[in-house]
Design an enzyme around this catalytic site. Structure first.
Site, short mmCIF file in Angstrom:
data_model
loop_
_atom_site.label_atom_id
_atom_site.label_comp_id
_atom_site.label_asym_id
_atom_site.label_seq_id
_atom_site.Cartn_x
_atom_site.Cartn_y
_atom_site.Cartn_z
N LYS A 42 39.51 33.03 31.98
CA LYS A 42 38.71 33.70 33.01
C LYS A 42 39.29 33.37 34.39
O LYS A 42 39.72 32.24 34.61
CB LYS A 42 37.26 33.20 32.93
CG LYS A 42 36.35 33.60 34.10
CD LYS A 42 36.00 35.07 34.12
CE LYS A 42 35.24 35.48 35.40
NZ LYS A 42 35.10 36.94 35.53
N SER A 43 39.29 34.34 35.29
CA SER A 43 39.77 34.06 36.65
C SER A 43 38.97 32.90 37.22
O SER A 43 37.74 32.94 37.28
CB SER A 43 39.60 35.28 37.55
OG SER A 43 40.53 36.27 37.20
N ASN A 66 31.61 46.99 35.51
CA ASN A 66 31.17 45.63 35.77
C ASN A 66 31.26 45.29 37.24
O ASN A 66 32.08 45.83 37.98
CB ASN A 66 31.99 44.62 34.95
CG ASN A 66 33.27 44.20 35.66
OD1 ASN A 66 33.24 43.32 36.53
ND2 ASN A 66 34.38 44.83 35.33
N SER A 67 30.35 44.41 37.63
CA SER A 67 30.46 43.77 38.94
C SER A 67 30.00 42.33 38.75
O SER A 67 28.92 41.93 39.20
CB SER A 67 29.61 44.48 39.99
OG SER A 67 29.84 43.86 41.24
N MET A 68 30.81 41.58 38.02
CA MET A 68 30.43 40.22 37.64
C MET A 68 30.40 39.28 38.85
O MET A 68 29.53 38.40 38.95
CB MET A 68 31.40 39.68 36.58
CG MET A 68 31.57 40.57 35.35
SD MET A 68 30.04 40.91 34.50
CE MET A 68 29.78 39.34 33.72
N ASN A 121 45.43 36.60 40.22
CA ASN A 121 44.56 37.78 40.28
C ASN A 121 44.40 38.22 41.73
O ASN A 121 43.62 37.63 42.48
CB ASN A 121 43.21 37.44 39.65
CG ASN A 121 42.30 38.65 39.59
OD1 ASN A 121 42.64 39.72 40.10
ND2 ASN A 121 41.14 38.49 38.98
N CYS A 124 40.62 41.39 42.16
CA CYS A 124 39.18 41.37 41.82
C CYS A 124 38.42 42.31 42.74
O CYS A 124 38.48 42.19 43.95
CB CYS A 124 38.60 39.96 41.95
SG CYS A 124 36.81 40.00 41.67
N SER A 188 40.38 46.62 36.46
CA SER A 188 39.45 47.74 36.41
C SER A 188 39.59 48.62 37.66
O SER A 188 39.93 48.14 38.74
CB SER A 188 38.02 47.24 36.25
OG SER A 188 37.79 46.14 37.10
C1 DHB Z 1 35.83 40.06 38.27
C2 DHB Z 1 36.23 41.33 37.99
C3 DHB Z 1 37.57 41.61 37.97
O1 DHB Z 1 38.05 42.85 37.67
C4 DHB Z 1 38.47 40.63 38.27
O2 DHB Z 1 39.77 40.88 38.30
C5 DHB Z 1 38.05 39.35 38.54
C6 DHB Z 1 36.72 39.08 38.54
C7 DHB Z 1 34.43 39.71 38.33
O3 DHB Z 1 33.65 40.50 38.85
O4 DHB Z 1 34.10 38.58 37.92
#
Ligand code: DHB
Length: 305
Positions: A42-43, A66-68, A121, A124, A188
């Site tokens: 995970k980033s 997604n918008s995590m 990354n 994001c 994404s």
């Molecule tokens: C998240 C989404 C991403 O596409 C990314 O590259 C890094 C983090 C996120 O919302 O957690």
């Protein structure tokens, strides 16, 4: 089915896309013990983060939004997990800073842990009030040049979709000049929106419902970027293709386009890590039908008509 990027050897050409099934030690171990050829973390940020408010993920039509907001356990946690999981297959750290200096701090930490590769990354899409570094090409190249000086590990960058050939050309040429080893394309699509028409509402809450679109809806965007990165880098950059991989034929298309491996996000979320066994089986049967002895011979073998 073996492929490689520089010194990294993959027994199968699949990994999880950063973010999917890779936030906890348990998930990362499941990827390591699956038919994936390598594990992507995970980033990670300098400090742990809870991420954005929910609902922040929605699956529909083999696609997702997604918008995590980078929920993760922080770089120190992932360095410890890397120590526990090392030795079975290559592991790639994904680092996400909020400034060029933060990328340097993160790189130092992951460089001292047993990761085999590092994916920076720069794409994001979901942190409220922050832009996407990778759309500033000169700044991205500058960051990657700095990071390259600091590590001998295999170094790559995760990129968003571009909409002009010049952008892909400038990024590819700049990254080769910076001696970067690979690109992972695409993250994404950053400005997606999904609607629940019955409720007459957005499907996710953060950023007023605008988030990263992934899965089937993005497959041919990803393939287009892989083709162009292959063309402009003349084979000098390794490519990990991402976007809509769900079947063996999707993997084979990305390989023909020029990818040495693929990362699976939305379909992995839906099907769990057992998906990698299905991909392996399907890719094997395609290789038999197409009379392919070594998959690596087909990287970039696509014919222009
Ligand atoms: C998240 C989404 C991403 O596409 C990314 O590259 C890094 C983090 C996120 O919302 O957690």
């Amino acid at each position: 089915m073996e492929t490689s990027i520089k010194s990294l050897m993959f027994s199968t050409p699949f990994t999880n896309a950063a973010g999917v099934w890779c936030t906890t030690e348990k998930e990362l171990k499941e990827i390591r013990d699956s038919a994936a050829g390598f594990v992507t973390f995970k980033s990670m940020t300098i400090f742990p983060r809870k991420g954005n408010v929910e609902p922040r993920f929605s699956y529909f039509n083999h696609s997702s939004i997604n918008s995590m907001g980078l929920p993760n356990k922080g770089v120190d946690y992932y360095c410890k997990v890397a120590k526990k999981l090392q030795g079975k297959k290559p592991m790639i750290a994904s680092i996400a800073g909020f400034s060029p200096d933060e990328y340097i701090t993160l790189l130092k930490k992951v460089n001292n842990a047993p990761f085999d590769g590092i994916e920076v990354n720069l794409s994001c899409p979901n942190v409220v009030g922050k832009g996407i570094f990778a759309y500033n090409i000169p700044l991205s190249i500058k960051i990657m040049k700095e990071l390259r000086k600091m590590t001998e590990k295999v170094l790559g960058v995760k990129l968003p979709p571009y909409v002009s050939r010049d952008n892909v050309k400038n990024m590819a040429e700049g990254l080769i000049n910076a001696k970067v080893d690979f690109v992972t394309t695409i993250n994404s699509f950053p400005l997606g929106c999904a609607i629940d028409y019955k409720k007459e509402k957005m499907k996710i809450k953060p950023n007023d419902g605008i988030g990263g679109l992934g899965g089937a809806a993005t497959k041919n965007i990803g393939i287009g970027q892989v083709v162009l990165f292959r063309q402009f880098s003349k084979g000098k950059l390794g490519i990990i293709g991402v976007g809509g991989v769900e079947k063996g034929s999707d993997v084979y298309e990305y390989i023909l386009a020029g990818a040495s491996a693929v990362a699976v996000g939305t379909a992995l979320w839906k099907n769990k890590p057992v998906l990698f066994s299905k991909l392996k089986y399907e890719l094997e049967s395609i290789m038999k039908k197409q009379k392919v002895k070594k998959l690596s011979e087909k990287i970039g073998a696509l014919k222009i008509i």
